[in-house]
Design a protein around this motif. Structure first.
Motif, PDB file in Angstrom:
ATOM      1  N   HIS A   2      46.546 -26.738  19.838  1.00 48.01           N
ATOM      2  CA  HIS A   2      45.157 -27.272  20.470  1.00 48.01           C
ATOM      3  C   HIS A   2      44.586 -28.470  20.041  1.00 48.01           C
ATOM      4  N   HIS A   3      43.851 -29.193  20.748  1.00 47.99           N
ATOM      5  CA  HIS A   3      43.322 -30.320  20.197  1.00 47.99           C
ATOM      6  C   HIS A   3      42.005 -30.331  19.529  1.00 47.99           C
ATOM      7  N   ASP A  25      50.813 -22.209  20.801  1.00 47.63           N
ATOM      8  CA  ASP A  25      50.331 -23.606  21.237  1.00 47.63           C
ATOM      9  C   ASP A  25      49.424 -24.218  20.447  1.00 47.63           C
ATOM     10  N   LYS A  48      41.794 -27.025  24.934  1.00 43.68           N
ATOM     11  CA  LYS A  48      43.073 -27.990  25.528  1.00 43.68           C
ATOM     12  C   LYS A  48      44.298 -28.048  24.814  1.00 43.68           C
ATOM     13  N   ILE A  49      45.235 -27.792  25.409  1.00 42.02           N
ATOM     14  CA  ILE A  49      46.374 -27.396  24.866  1.00 42.02           C
ATOM     15  C   ILE A  49      47.196 -28.908  24.708  1.00 42.02           C
ATOM     16  N   ILE A  50      47.996 -29.141  23.382  1.00 33.98           N
ATOM     17  CA  ILE A  50      48.767 -30.269  23.279  1.00 33.98           C
ATOM     18  C   ILE A  50      50.149 -29.988  23.887  1.00 33.98           C
ATOM     19  N   ASP A  51      50.534 -30.855  24.841  1.00 28.46           N
ATOM     20  CA  ASP A  51      51.657 -30.725  25.435  1.00 28.46           C
ATOM     21  C   ASP A  51      52.976 -30.832  24.752  1.00 28.46           C
ATOM     22  N   GLY A  52      53.711 -29.464  24.756  1.00 29.24           N
ATOM     23  CA  GLY A  52      54.970 -29.667  24.073  1.00 29.24           C
ATOM     24  C   GLY A  52      54.917 -29.398  22.445  1.00 29.24           C
ATOM     25  N   CYS A 101      41.774 -19.616  26.245  1.00 28.20           N
ATOM     26  CA  CYS A 101      42.952 -20.631  26.795  1.00 28.20           C
ATOM     27  C   CYS A 101      42.335 -21.420  27.874  1.00 28.20           C
ATOM     28  N   HIS A 117      53.333 -34.886  19.564  1.00 23.61           N
ATOM     29  CA  HIS A 117      52.389 -35.628  20.132  1.00 23.61           C
ATOM     30  C   HIS A 117      52.131 -36.795  18.765  1.00 23.61           C
ATOM     31  N   HIS A 134      54.306 -26.824  19.655  1.00 21.28           N
ATOM     32  CA  HIS A 134      54.134 -25.175  19.676  1.00 21.28           C
ATOM     33  C   HIS A 134      54.480 -24.966  18.038  1.00 21.28           C
TER      34      HIS A 134
END
Length: 1454
Positions: free
Chosen positions: A165-166, A163, A188-192, A184, A56, A194
């Motif tokens: 997080h933002h 994961d 909000k999780i940042i995609d991809g 959870c 990201h 980790h």
């Protein structure tokens, strides 16, 4: 005096470390929650951060060469939304292909093992600025959950992918996230994106927890004072501690400005004024209601992170300003004495009358921290009387001054000098984390120590100073003799004077100053206040020289607050007692008993533990390897070879080399059977003082292997070859040969071979892994006895790991084992008039003596698995801990209700049924006759009167004829009555037998049989599946007819046993309902419901029957030994019924447990000797359990049990780092009785399986006290009483050259006769010693009586002293002469003796001279191979062996 201004740089460096490592404390509610969950021990963890994938991040940022990334980790309390601990920052890393490789390892330890404890990691980008600083920008954060609610494991271990997080971690403080169990859905999780990391426990961190504060995140490369640096850079992976050295703080005083009186007066005025300002309106106030209760000093060692140990707390006392600390030249004891040069000023200072012991390392980052603290008491009642003040006062604490000093900046400057240190005050961070009192005077003081040179003397006096001396404890002990007891008593009496207080009455609070400062965490008077909640510990005084004293009783302070009383719970006695001790503590002593008189204070005593042969002590080393000549001599004797099944010689293993253990390889071996062989080959004699060179002549051994019966070997004779021994330069081993029953030596194969077969027939299911573990970790204890005198020669131990085959067909190893014994020796004393009394005694020391070498060969021959195996194994189900009742599918099929059809449950009914069958014909005939008689009576009733009269006449005639034989008629009538009675009883028994048979049959239908294999001390866990067969609810009461089989009602204990046995059934909270006075626990069952009832069987009692002492006759063939079912040292076989009874009293189900006893493993054997008919009080030190793989909390639950209920056996938990002992109190028995029992040591809280089982033998002997002088013969009479039969007796001594018995040979002791034995003792070594004397039955080889000879031997008074020089390596020695004059007027014959016959020989051992004449004594000194010196005593005795003169010859070998 020294200048402390030079230490500013080091102290500034410490202050920087201290400021960087300050932690944010956790929430009080969280800490309280952890304590309520019994999470009091801190555990170490390791967090490995590997790689972070961040797609990201903007490409332009990632391309920039100057942008770096960093991870920051902090602990977070989710429940209270609080960050705590210390934020850790990783090194700056670059990003490549959207990946950031950190490869960092974090360490921390915490006791907050609760689900609300999290680790928050924030990703930060660092961009450089023009001014050289960095601009930090958050790029997301990660939440790592450490702990779960699952009882199987506290931490979630293993690889984790978290994961990103933002947002910022500050978002976790938002009110919407409060009381949220799962983030959870809210974050909000940042995609991809980790993070890959690994979380796991790190047990090696337990040894360095005292160097790091709790909840501090650190890296392995952080500098931690007290920890040795690692060459790999990660010092916490396998931490190593820096060696600590003991030091002593001596002659400590504190001066407060302008004076102590004015300082305390101003302090009280300010506090009382503050109390007056904060007092409620309308309350009647009194002046000076706050008084000083105590003056304390906290002293600790700090490394910038935390205190290495809990700071010590001591009580200071006001002393005159002219009193300075000095060391008495005579006793070297630290005291406070008045300086004669000082002026008589009324001013005072605070002083410490004793010294403080500290442990320091040579590290410049370690400082000593001082804190001066006052205890104030405030009146909280309107009543100002004396009694009200003693019961209505509250105490509070206040820190007044503190200071730090680094002793290792320049260690040479403080040696043999007094140190002066400025004490600080005011609002400044300090290691204790408390607010410090500040006045105008303290505000003007410099925050750093100032110079204390003579030019600045006036300035130094205007500052608050602490003065002390720092001494090395080792140097102090080396230069300080022992303080006389009289001096100690005078010091104690002098220190009992109470300090004066400006505002406190001496009648109000009686104070008693401690005679010495406590070593370690100390407690003051108010902290030791005794109330009903914390009763005072009472101690018993004893004059025995080996009794350990506990801390003296301090008078309680009635002004202690509830906060101070919380310290009492941790004031456990940490002293160790040896031999004699008070096992019981009277905690319920009434208060009236405390007022009857003053409590005596016990004198301090340092215990000495008798060294006992522990496991692994006799491990073969390089020095125990036999020489080539010894090996050649052994193998030329023709011992049988150890061969495998194919006839090949077994592979030879070297016992001096390490041997790995592979359990998987051992378990998968194709040869499942093991034939373990022990071959006792030879014995090497070692010259021993007091015995001849040919001792011993015959031996036998005793040992126990695994759970086989104890083995007592037959008599073995030591065979010597005089020709070979004469030619050899060393002592060769004597080959062992078995002796037959007719006392002839076996001419066959030499040595003694014993075999133990361990295969599928012997091992229970699942036992093989435990047997392999036993071989890999245990050592087998062996006792070696003199078969002639039945005296113990010594003990040894052999490692069994060299009997593991490692997949080979057969292995063997040759061991050379030391035979060790312990000898108790007292200090040498000179013969004086005071020593002639019976009260003279000297302290005892213990030393280990090597009595010989035992040559033992061990082997293991692999055998193929027996295809037949156990025939009954086909019908036996696999062992399960779950007992499921069988389903009853068929009813009663009809027929007889004889007990034969009800599985013969009632033996009494069976016997009655058999008796009825035997008399069936007789009873039928008798019943028929009775029936005919009744029919006849019925006919007579129907006859006419005429016929009745005829019958009456006939009856009268018969009656007249029967008068002649009346006795016969009476007997016939009695016989008929007896027959009628027996008939009635038979009918009743038959009816009762039917009812009981039906009851037994119904009981058998609901009874479930369970076979249980149990051993001593091991808890056997089982679960019974209880089902409610009715359509209504039931309250079932569980009853057991044996207390050893109980119901597990504690849920935590239930989980422990389920995890131990791997039982996959659920655990139900609050399953049982326990009522007071109920017969057993109750369980509520719903209709048709099924529950699992946890049961536990555990027995600590076993039979202690011993075989007669002496050698036995074991077959010498190759047959293997097997374990017998009924042994003397196992638990008793029994059948236990557990009844599940409903409220109506009817059984719902019955569980019948058939206990099958099995022998247990004996880890170690102890043999103790004690005088008869008196208690043996012994302390045995426990081996350390410092296994880093185990849970550190498990070491806090050490408990012991004894197999004999008449023996008191217990242990006490001590402070960490102190050794722990097992205390025994054994009742005495008459001589020569031997009492045997077992002690089981448990290291787990629930005592599931004993960690060690000790077999202890106590030999009770008749005690004889003898006081004598070296070189002179003393006589003592003993009485030997005959038994029921005639015996042939011979007496044997443990030291034949020092003790002679008359009669010396064998004599006949008639039954009930009395034989007087004349004991002649002539010792050659001074001091207190213990010797042994046995009276042996020569026909039966059994011990009749044993005596314990307690010698108190004094040195003689010397007449003359000589000195002679003898050359070294000359090979010829030296000759000298001494002239002796007969002091008598007539002729006398004298005998010459020497205490070192190996070094000195006489020309004539016996000479005769006339009265007043002189004789020249010729001396011949043997040569020596090494330089040195020796003192030899020459005794001139008369024919009665009474010493006339004693000469001392000092021989210098040069």
């Amino acid at each position: 005096m020294i200048n402390t201004e030079e230490s500013n740089s080091t102290e500034d460096g410490w202050e920087d470390v201290f400021k960087r490592n300050r932690l944010v404390p956790t929430s009080c509610q969280t800490a309280r929650l952890a304590v309520e969950n019994h999470l009091t021990s801190s555990h170490g963890f390791q967090l490995s951060i590997n790689r972070l994938h961040a797609p990201h991040l903007p490409q332009e940022v990632s391309v920039g060469m100057d942008v770096a990334y960093q991870l920051r980790a902090t602990l977070f309390d989710r429940k209270h939304q609080l960050f705590f601990g210390k934020t850790w920052k990783s090194s700056q890393q670059k990003m490549k292909n959207s990946n950031i490789s950190f490869n960092e390892v974090l360490y921390f330890h915490t006791s907050l093992l609760i689900p609300s404890t999290l680790v928050v990691l924030e990703l930060v980008s660092l961009s450089p600025k023009l001014d050289g600083s960095h601009q930090c920008l958050g790029r997301g954060f990660i939440v790592l959950e450490l702990f779960t609610n699952r009882p199987e494991g506290l931490a979630t271990e293993g690889d984790r992918r978290l994961d990103l997080h933002h947002g910022s971690p500050r978002g976790l403080l938002h009110p919407l996230l409060k009381d949220s169990a799962d983030y959870c859905n809210l974050l909000k999780i940042i995609d991809g994106a980790h993070l890959d990391c690994v979380v796991k426990k790190h047990p090696p961190l337990a040894c360095v927890m005292h160097l790091l504060p709790e909840n501090a995140l650190v890296s392995g490369d952080d500098i931690i004072p007290g920890l040795t640096a690692s060459p790999t850079g990660d010092a916490l992976l396998r931490p190593q501690l820096v060696k600590m050295m003991p030091f002593t703080l001596d002659r400590l005083t504190i001066s407060l400005q302008p004076s102590l009186e004015k300082f305390e007066s101003l302090l009280l005025q300010l506090i009382n004024a503050d109390c007056h300002n904060t007092k409620e309106a309308g309350a009647e106030g009194t002046e000076r209601t706050v008084v000083i209760q105590e003056r304390r000093l906290h002293v600790g060692v700090h490394n910038g992170w935390c205190f290495l140990d809990k700071p010590q707390v001591v009580v200071l006392e006001p002393v005159a300003s002219g009193v300075r600390g000095r060391t008495d030249s005579s006793s070297k004891k630290s005291t406070l004495v008045k300086d004669s040069s000082a002026t008589s000023s009324p001013s005072q200072m605070l002083g410490l009358r004793s010294s403080l012991e500290l442990s320091l390392a040579n590290d410049q980052s370690l400082v000593i921290v001082f804190q001066l603290e006052y205890v104030f008491s405030a009146l909280i009642s309107r009543d100002t009387t004396v009694f009200a003040a003693s019961t209505h006062r509250a105490a509070f604490l206040q820190c007044l001054r503190w200071g730090i000093w680094c002793p290792f900046l320049k260690p040479s400057i403080w040696k043999d000098k007094e140190i002066q240190l400025v004490l600080l005050g005011g609002a400044k961070p300090n290691p204790y984390g408390v607010m410090v009192y500040s006045t105008e005077t303290s505000k003007t003081q410099s925050p750093k120590p100032v110079s204390v040179s003579s030019t600045l003397q006036e300035d130094s006096e205007a500052k608050d100073m602490i003065r002390f001396w720092l001494l090395s404890r080792l140097e102090r002990k080396a230069s300080s003799p022992r303080v006389p007891e009289r001096t100690k008593k005078e010091d104690v009496s002098h220190q009992r004077k109470s300090p004066s207080s400006p505002s406190q009455s001496q009648k109000l609070i009686p104070k008693a100053s401690p005679p010495d400062s406590p070593q370690g965490p100390g407690l003051s008077l108010s902290q030791l206040a005794a109330t009903s909640r914390y009763p005072t510990i009472s101690h018993s005084s004893s004059a025995l020289p080996w009794q350990q004293s506990f801390p003296s009783l301090l008078h309680p302070s009635p002004l202690a607050s509830a906060h101070q009383l919380s310290h009492v719970a941790f004031s456990a006695v940490s002293n160790i007692t040896h031999l004699e001790m008070d096992l019981q503590r009277d905690a319920d002593e009434p208060p009236s008993m405390q007022d009857e008189g003053a409590q005596l204070q016990e004198l301090p005593f340092t215990p000495v533990h008798a060294p006992v042969i522990t496991l692994g002590m006799n491990v073969p080393s390089s020095c125990s390897v036999s020489s080539r000549s010894s090996l050649a001599h052994l193998f030329s004797a023709g011992f049988p070879e150890i061969v495998d099944c194919s006839g090949q010689v077994a592979e030879v293993l070297d016992p001096t080399e390490p041997l790995p253990f592979d359990p998987q390889r051992e378990e998968t071996d194709l040869l499942q059977g093991n034939l373990l062989v022990f071959q006792f080959l030879a014995f090497t004699r070692i010259p021993t003082a007091g015995v001849g060179p040919d001792w011993p002549g015959n031996i036998h051994v005793t040992f126990q292997f695994y759970r086989f019966p104890p083995v007592t070997s037959q008599q073995l004779k030591l065979l010597t070859n005089d020709k070979v021994q004469h030619k050899a330069s060393e002592t060769l081993p004597c080959v062992l040969a078995s002796v037959n029953k007719d006392a002839s030596v076996n001419s066959g194969t030499p040595g003694l071979q014993m075999q133990f077969r361990v295969d599928n027939r012997f091992l229970r299911p699942g036992e093989k892994c435990w047997f392999l573990r036993y071989l890999a970790l245990h050592t087998m204890h062996i006792d070696v006895w003199d078969s002639d005198s039945l005296l113990l020669i010594g003990s040894t131990a052999v490692e069994l790991k060299y009997m593991l085959r490692h997949g080979k067909s057969a292995v063997q190893a040759l061991h050379k084992l030391e035979i060790l014994t312990t000898d108790y020796v007292g200090e040498e004393t000179l013969l004086t008039d005071s020593d002639l009394g019976p009260c003279s005694s000297s302290p005892m020391t213990v030393r280990t003596i090597v009595r010989g070498w035992l040559h033992l060969r061990t082997g293991n021959i692999g055998c193929p698995a027996d295809s037949n195996g156990k025939k009954s194994e086909e019908n036996i189900l696999p062992h399960s801990h779950i007992i499921t009742p069988r389903e009853v599918t068929s009813g009663f099929r009809g027929g007889s209700l004889s007990p034969r059809n009800t599985f013969q449950l009632n033996a009494r009914n069976t016997a009655q049924a058999h008796r009825l069958e035997k008399g069936e014909d007789r009873m039928l005939l008798y019943s028929r006759n009775r029936a005919d008689a009744r029919m006849l009576e019925q006919r007579n009733l129907k006859d006419t009167d005429v016929e009745r009269r005829k019958l009456d006449c006939m009856a009268a005639v018969h009656q007249r004829e029967a008068k002649e034989n009346s006795e016969a008629a009476e007997m016939m009538g009695h016989t008929m009555d007896v027959q009628l009675t027996r008939e009635h009883q038979a009918r009743s028994s038959k009816a009762n037998g039917k009812a009981e048979g039906i009851t037994n049959m119904l009981s058998q239908a609901i009874t479930t049989q369970h076979l249980l294999y149990a051993s001593l001390g091991s808890a056997e866990y089982m679960e019974f599946v209880l089902k409610n067969p009715f359509n209504v609810h039931q309250s079932v009461t569980i009853l057991s007819d044996d207390s050893e089989l109980s119901v597990i009602t504690d849920t935590e204990e239930w989980r422990h046993f389920k995890a131990l046995t791997k039982t996959p059934t659920p655990v139900e909270e609050n399953l049982f309902h326990i009522k007071d006075g109920a017969a057993g626990p109750q369980v509520y069952l719903r209709p048709k419901e099924t529950v699992h009832i946890p049961l536990k069987y555990q027995s600590f009692i076993c039979n202690h029957t011993l075989a007669m002492q002496g050698p036995s006759f074991v077959p010498t063939g190759k047959g293997s030994r097997t374990a017998k079912k009924n042994l003397s040292n196992i638990i008793i076989a029994k059948t236990i019924k557990v009844t599940f009874r409903s409220l109506d009293g009817k059984p719902m189900a019955i569980c019948q447990v058939n206990v099958e006893p099995t022998p247990h493993v004996v880890d170690q054997t102890f043999r103790l000797y004690h005088p008869e008919l008196c208690f043996l009080k012994k302390a045995i030190r426990l081996p350390p359990w410092d296994d880093p793989t185990e849970d550190p909390n498990s070491r806090t639950h050490i408990s012991v049990r004894c197999s004999d209920p008449n023996i008191i056996c217990q242990t006490r938990m001590l402070v960490p780092g102190e050794p722990q002992d097992v205390y025994l109190k054994v009742p005495g028995s008459p001589s020569p009785h031997i009492k045997m029992f077992f002690v089981m040591v448990f290291v787990d809280k629930w005592m599931a399986v004993p960690s060690q089982v000790w077999q202890i033998y106590v030999h009770f002997l008749e005690r004889v006290d003898v006081s004598c002088v070296t070189g002179q013969r003393s006589c003592q009479s003993l009485v030997l009483r005959g038994k029921q039969t005639i015996r042939k007796i011979k007496c044997f001594s443990s030291h034949p050259q020092e003790i002679e018995v008359d009669p010396a040979g064998m004599f006949v002791l008639p039954p009930a006769a009395v034989q007087e034995l004349q004991l002649r003792v002539q010792p050659w070594r001074a001091g207190s010693r213990f010797l042994y004397l046995n009276a042996v039955d020569m026909d039966q080889q059994r011990l009749v009586t044993a005596w314990l000879i307690c010698l108190n031997v004094h040195r003689p008074v010397l007449s003359k002293a000589f000195e002679v020089c003898v050359p070294v390596s000359g090979g010829r020695g030296s000759s000298r002469k001494i002239t002796y004059t007969n002091p008598y007027t007539r002729s006398h014959t004298f005998v010459l003796r020497s205490d070192h016959p190996d070094l000195l020989q006489f020309k004539e051992d016996k000479f005769q001279i006339g009265g007043g004449e002189s004789y020249t004594i010729g001396l011949r000194f043997a040569p020596s191979q090494s330089p040195g010196s020796a003192e030899i005593l020459v005794y001139v005795n008369n024919l009665e062996e009474k010493t006339e003169e004693t000469f001392c010859v000092k021989v210098n070998y040069s």
